[in-house]
Design a protein around this motif. Sequence first.
Motif, short mmCIF file in Angstrom:
data_model
loop_
_atom_site.label_atom_id
_atom_site.label_comp_id
_atom_site.label_asym_id
_atom_site.label_seq_id
_atom_site.Cartn_x
_atom_site.Cartn_y
_atom_site.Cartn_z
N GLU A 1 46.07 -15.38 -12.62
CA GLU A 1 45.06 -15.88 -13.31
C GLU A 1 43.91 -16.38 -12.41
OE1 GLU A 1 47.24 -18.40 -15.51
OE2 GLU A 1 47.93 -17.18 -17.05
N LEU B 1 43.76 -5.03 -8.22
CA LEU B 1 44.63 -5.85 -7.65
C LEU B 1 46.11 -5.46 -7.52
CD1 LEU B 1 44.82 -9.18 -9.81
CD2 LEU B 1 46.52 -7.42 -10.00
N ILE C 1 42.12 -13.55 -11.21
CA ILE C 1 41.07 -12.79 -12.20
C ILE C 1 39.96 -13.80 -12.33
CG2 ILE C 1 41.12 -12.63 -14.71
CD1 ILE C 1 43.94 -11.83 -14.68
N ARG C 2 40.07 -15.06 -12.59
CA ARG C 2 38.73 -15.87 -12.52
C ARG C 2 37.81 -15.79 -11.20
NH1 ARG C 2 42.97 -19.43 -14.47
NH2 ARG C 2 42.54 -20.51 -12.32
N ASP D 1 44.70 -3.25 -19.46
CA ASP D 1 44.18 -3.79 -18.13
C ASP D 1 45.33 -3.95 -17.21
OD1 ASP D 1 43.55 -6.17 -16.35
OD2 ASP D 1 41.70 -6.69 -17.68
N TRP E 1 36.95 -10.48 -12.66
CA TRP E 1 37.79 -9.30 -12.78
C TRP E 1 37.24 -8.83 -14.20
CZ3 TRP E 1 41.22 -6.01 -10.86
CH2 TRP E 1 42.04 -5.20 -11.71
N LYS E 2 37.35 -9.54 -15.18
CA LYS E 2 36.98 -9.13 -16.40
C LYS E 2 35.44 -8.63 -16.58
CE LYS E 2 40.76 -10.60 -18.36
NZ LYS E 2 41.61 -9.75 -19.24
N ALA F 1 45.82 -6.09 -14.81
CA ALA F 1 46.07 -7.44 -14.44
C ALA F 1 46.89 -8.05 -15.76
CB ALA F 1 44.80 -8.25 -14.38
N GLU F 2 46.52 -7.67 -17.17
CA GLU F 2 47.06 -8.00 -18.24
C GLU F 2 48.61 -7.34 -18.13
OE1 GLU F 2 46.38 -10.53 -20.12
OE2 GLU F 2 44.46 -10.65 -18.91
N SER G 1 37.81 -13.63 -8.98
CA SER G 1 37.13 -12.25 -8.60
C SER G 1 36.01 -11.74 -9.67
CB SER G 1 38.17 -11.20 -8.62
OG SER G 1 38.90 -10.97 -9.65
#
Length: 500
Positions: free
Chosen positions: A417, A440, A420-421, A385, A425-426, A387-388, A423
């Motif tokens: 972080e 991102l 991610i929350r 990922d 994202w996950k 982002a990760e 948007s």
Amino acid sequence: MASGKKPSGFRVVGKAHRKVDATAKVTGVTRFADDLFLPRMLFAKLLRSPHPHARILSIDPSRATSVPGVQAVLTGKDLPIPFGILPVSQDEHALALDKVRFVGDPVAAVAATTEEAATQALDLIAVEYEVLRAFPDALDAVEHPEPAIHDYADAGNIHKLIDLEFGDVEAALAQADIVCEDLFFFEGSTHLPMEQHAAVADWSADGKLTLWSATQTPHYVHRALAKVLELPAARIRVIACPNGGAFGGKSDPFSHEIVVAKLAMITGRPVKVTLTREEVFYCHRGRHPTLMWVKTGVRRDGAITGMHFKSLLDGGGYGSYGVASTYYTGALQTVTYHIPRYRFQGARAFTNKPPCGPKRGHGTPQPRFALEVHLDKIAEQLGMDPAELRLKHLVPPNSLTANWLRIGTMGLGPCIEKVIRGSGWKQRFKQLPYGKGIGLACSSYITGAGLPIYWNAMPHSGVQLKCDRGGGVTVFCGSTEIGQGSDSILATIVAEVLGL
């Protein structure tokens, strides 16, 4: 990163206040440079080159002086001293002296009682050119060193060459599990503020010059005027008018500012120049078109072992902030993600176009675009990922980067972080319909660098306060208000500290 919490324990700071210049701006009272009119004022116009690269063989302004209303005509020989924003790039003349380097390079100026008379006079100035080979882009300029656009470049038409290495990058790449290589191009752009450039100059009977200008950098304009006009700095006053947008495009000293000052000195009358929208494009100083190559070694967990980054900037016809912009294309790759060993090779080429310069974080958006896309491709290759990958390998706070930049606080992790929350994202990354996506990217810039353009031991910024008997306080500061709210911030801080 801002926490979102309002500061406590303050009376003024953190409270909602009207900006100090808001009422004047919304009611139309604010006076921009083009709003200024002085008694007996003349109007200036600039004759510009129709050729991108040519020698000036002769200029004959005699017919222009016969136009009714024309009070003065200038050519390059009247302003022979060069200027520029950086000490290492004093390569501009207020009016071209021996050659022109882009379409729009100014070669002569007229002051007349009306703009119409000045424009009519421009058409009567006879200029003979010897047209030279022009260089349309950086690659062409690198491949062909002659004819040289300037005679002070590092090599041929390469204005600046940089080669810096921090650690053994080849060894770092050899230790990587995967080595990725990419080539990117970032097209240039310009600022386009609503307000065009304008300036008014007045020469007093006692030999003092005042210039009002739509500028972000009155102190550097002041310095250029003193140099080119050979006047004591104490006899020059530069007033930065409110800016109707700037974004870096009004950060250089410009030809038109020096020209109206000289015309005012010659005629003994105030002189104004307001550039057309086309002329604003000639001033330019926008984002450099940049070709970038990046090679990065990573381990299976995404950790970077080393990076080699190259950039080639298309600088246009003059230096401007270009040397600094070139360094910036390589300096800040190391401040977001941990890069233990790093090599940067940069070059800026002169080309026959309006000069590029300091647009919005100059030198940084181009390589950041390249690096962030490059990291996304690495994440894809590793099956991670993106982002990760970024979160796992951030530069730690209170550390030094490979190229000796000091990192203080580091709020990028919480920022990612939160994105991610917020948007989703996950739930959305690689889950959206064909042709739609979510991405991102991260960036950074420097603060508190502590280096003025002209190195000196003096304080880089200061504030003076004037208190009157009625309880009023006036704040004087070198910060130029260009719409970012600096005047309001100063007023808020002073009110807080003084209990007003």
